[in-house]
Design a protein around this motif. Sequence first.
Motif, PDB file in Angstrom:
ATOM      1  N   GLN A   1       1.028  -1.118  -0.127  1.00  0.00           N
ATOM      2  CA  GLN A   1      -0.047   0.104  -0.096  1.00  0.00           C
ATOM      3  C   GLN A   1       0.902   1.233   0.057  1.00  0.00           C
ATOM      4  O   GLN A   1       1.721   1.348   0.958  1.00  0.00           O
ATOM      5  CB  GLN A   1      -0.752   0.006   1.305  1.00  0.00           C
ATOM      6  N   SER A   2       0.778   1.890  -1.093  1.00  0.00           N
ATOM      7  CA  SER A   2       1.610   3.248  -1.218  1.00  0.00           C
ATOM      8  C   SER A   2       0.773   4.216  -0.729  1.00  0.00           C
ATOM      9  O   SER A   2      -0.543   4.202  -0.847  1.00  0.00           O
ATOM     10  CB  SER A   2       1.851   3.259  -2.560  1.00  0.00           C
ATOM     11  N   PRO A   3       1.440   5.487  -0.442  1.00  0.00           N
ATOM     12  CA  PRO A   3       0.673   6.598   0.224  1.00  0.00           C
ATOM     13  C   PRO A   3      -0.388   7.045  -0.822  1.00  0.00           C
ATOM     14  O   PRO A   3       0.001   7.147  -2.104  1.00  0.00           O
ATOM     15  CB  PRO A   3       2.032   7.699   0.214  1.00  0.00           C
ATOM     16  N   GLY A   4      -1.351   7.244  -0.221  1.00  0.00           N
ATOM     17  CA  GLY A   4      -2.696   7.749  -1.044  1.00  0.00           C
ATOM     18  C   GLY A   4      -3.335   6.730  -2.111  1.00  0.00           C
ATOM     19  O   GLY A   4      -4.302   6.987  -2.843  1.00  0.00           O
ATOM     20  N   LYS A   5      -2.808   5.449  -1.882  1.00  0.00           N
ATOM     21  CA  LYS A   5      -3.331   4.446  -2.990  1.00  0.00           C
ATOM     22  C   LYS A   5      -3.891   3.171  -2.018  1.00  0.00           C
ATOM     23  O   LYS A   5      -3.666   3.095  -0.957  1.00  0.00           O
ATOM     24  CB  LYS A   5      -2.074   3.934  -3.582  1.00  0.00           C
ATOM     25  N   GLU A   6      -4.562   2.283  -2.662  1.00  0.00           N
ATOM     26  CA  GLU A   6      -5.253   1.286  -2.259  1.00  0.00           C
ATOM     27  C   GLU A   6      -4.241   0.138  -2.119  1.00  0.00           C
ATOM     28  O   GLU A   6      -3.170   0.138  -2.686  1.00  0.00           O
ATOM     29  CB  GLU A   6      -6.401   0.655  -3.098  1.00  0.00           C
ATOM     30  N   ARG A   7      -4.479  -0.741  -1.457  1.00  0.00           N
ATOM     31  CA  ARG A   7      -3.464  -1.898  -1.094  1.00  0.00           C
ATOM     32  C   ARG A   7      -3.613  -2.650  -2.397  1.00  0.00           C
ATOM     33  O   ARG A   7      -4.666  -3.043  -3.118  1.00  0.00           O
ATOM     34  CB  ARG A   7      -4.083  -3.089  -0.010  1.00  0.00           C
TER      35      ARG A   7
ATOM     36  N   ASP B   1       8.260   2.020  -5.946  1.00  0.00           N
ATOM     37  CA  ASP B   1       8.048   0.423  -4.934  1.00  0.00           C
ATOM     38  C   ASP B   1       7.815   1.155  -3.397  1.00  0.00           C
ATOM     39  O   ASP B   1       7.630   0.123  -2.569  1.00  0.00           O
ATOM     40  CB  ASP B   1       9.219  -0.186  -5.015  1.00  0.00           C
ATOM     41  N   THR B   2       8.140   2.363  -3.100  1.00  0.00           N
ATOM     42  CA  THR B   2       7.879   2.819  -1.573  1.00  0.00           C
ATOM     43  C   THR B   2       6.278   2.277  -1.158  1.00  0.00           C
ATOM     44  O   THR B   2       5.355   2.439  -1.898  1.00  0.00           O
ATOM     45  CB  THR B   2       8.057   4.441  -1.443  1.00  0.00           C
ATOM     46  N   GLY B   3       6.191   1.994   0.014  1.00  0.00           N
ATOM     47  CA  GLY B   3       4.664   1.339   0.491  1.00  0.00           C
ATOM     48  C   GLY B   3       4.947   0.512   1.836  1.00  0.00           C
ATOM     49  O   GLY B   3       6.220   0.311   2.067  1.00  0.00           O
ATOM     50  N   VAL B   4       3.998   0.364   2.332  1.00  0.00           N
ATOM     51  CA  VAL B   4       3.873  -0.614   3.437  1.00  0.00           C
ATOM     52  C   VAL B   4       3.584  -1.915   2.900  1.00  0.00           C
ATOM     53  O   VAL B   4       2.601  -2.296   2.315  1.00  0.00           O
ATOM     54  CB  VAL B   4       2.757  -0.477   4.466  1.00  0.00           C
ATOM     55  N   TYR B   5       4.512  -3.068   2.899  1.00  0.00           N
ATOM     56  CA  TYR B   5       4.343  -4.271   2.373  1.00  0.00           C
ATOM     57  C   TYR B   5       3.749  -5.227   3.567  1.00  0.00           C
ATOM     58  O   TYR B   5       4.336  -5.417   4.404  1.00  0.00           O
ATOM     59  CB  TYR B   5       5.651  -4.890   1.901  1.00  0.00           C
ATOM     60  N   TYR B   6       2.668  -6.015   3.076  1.00  0.00           N
ATOM     61  CA  TYR B   6       1.840  -6.901   3.822  1.00  0.00           C
ATOM     62  C   TYR B   6       2.077  -8.389   3.174  1.00  0.00           C
ATOM     63  O   TYR B   6       1.950  -8.417   1.881  1.00  0.00           O
ATOM     64  CB  TYR B   6       0.581  -6.447   3.821  1.00  0.00           C
ATOM     65  N   CYS B   7       2.332  -9.452   4.095  1.00  0.00           N
ATOM     66  CA  CYS B   7       2.086 -10.946   3.459  1.00  0.00           C
ATOM     67  C   CYS B   7       0.665 -11.190   3.982  1.00  0.00           C
ATOM     68  O   CYS B   7       0.155 -10.744   5.089  1.00  0.00           O
ATOM     69  CB  CYS B   7       3.146 -11.616   4.068  1.00  0.00           C
ATOM     70  N   ALA B   8       0.140 -12.237   3.220  1.00  0.00           N
ATOM     71  CA  ALA B   8      -1.127 -12.825   3.558  1.00  0.00           C
ATOM     72  C   ALA B   8      -1.208 -14.162   3.091  1.00  0.00           C
ATOM     73  O   ALA B   8      -0.376 -14.646   2.213  1.00  0.00           O
ATOM     74  CB  ALA B   8      -2.025 -11.943   2.784  1.00  0.00           C
ATOM     75  N   ALA B   9      -2.030 -15.037   3.685  1.00  0.00           N
ATOM     76  CA  ALA B   9      -2.277 -16.151   3.414  1.00  0.00           C
ATOM     77  C   ALA B   9      -3.605 -16.675   3.015  1.00  0.00           C
ATOM     78  O   ALA B   9      -4.676 -15.966   3.507  1.00  0.00           O
ATOM     79  CB  ALA B   9      -1.849 -17.227   4.550  1.00  0.00           C
TER      80      ALA B   9
END
Length: 126
Positions: free
Chosen positions: A38-44, A89-97
């Motif tokens: 999820q980058s600033p101002g954008k959806e995941r 590529d800047t953003g918060v990176y999440y892992c998911a299952a």
Amino acid sequence: VQLQASGGGTVQTGDSLRLSCAASGRTFSAYAMAWFRQSPGKEREFVASINRGGGGKYYTHPVKGRFTVSRDNAENTVYLQMNNLKPEDTGVYYCAAADATDQRVPFLQRGDMDYWGRGTLVTVSS
């Protein structure tokens, strides 16, 4: 499944980072895994996914050739190797299952994921 992502940081354009996501609580190998960001101002958004056995790997177009997703089922960990990083590529990176069949793994979206970890921040400066 409890997921814990790590490995984020602040880097410069062209640098590399390796994100890790450690899983616990259930049989890790029973789940397809994915990375979102999820980058600033954008959806995941979807970044990459990998099927249960690790043989099927899928990427969003902007990261193809630069990012590599992998997993170690013995260590209950999924990785995202990120090379030649760019400011976008800047953003918060999440892992998911996801409890998903191999046929679904190329098409995983946010709503398909069953478990999420807390994100790890990646900042790429120009």
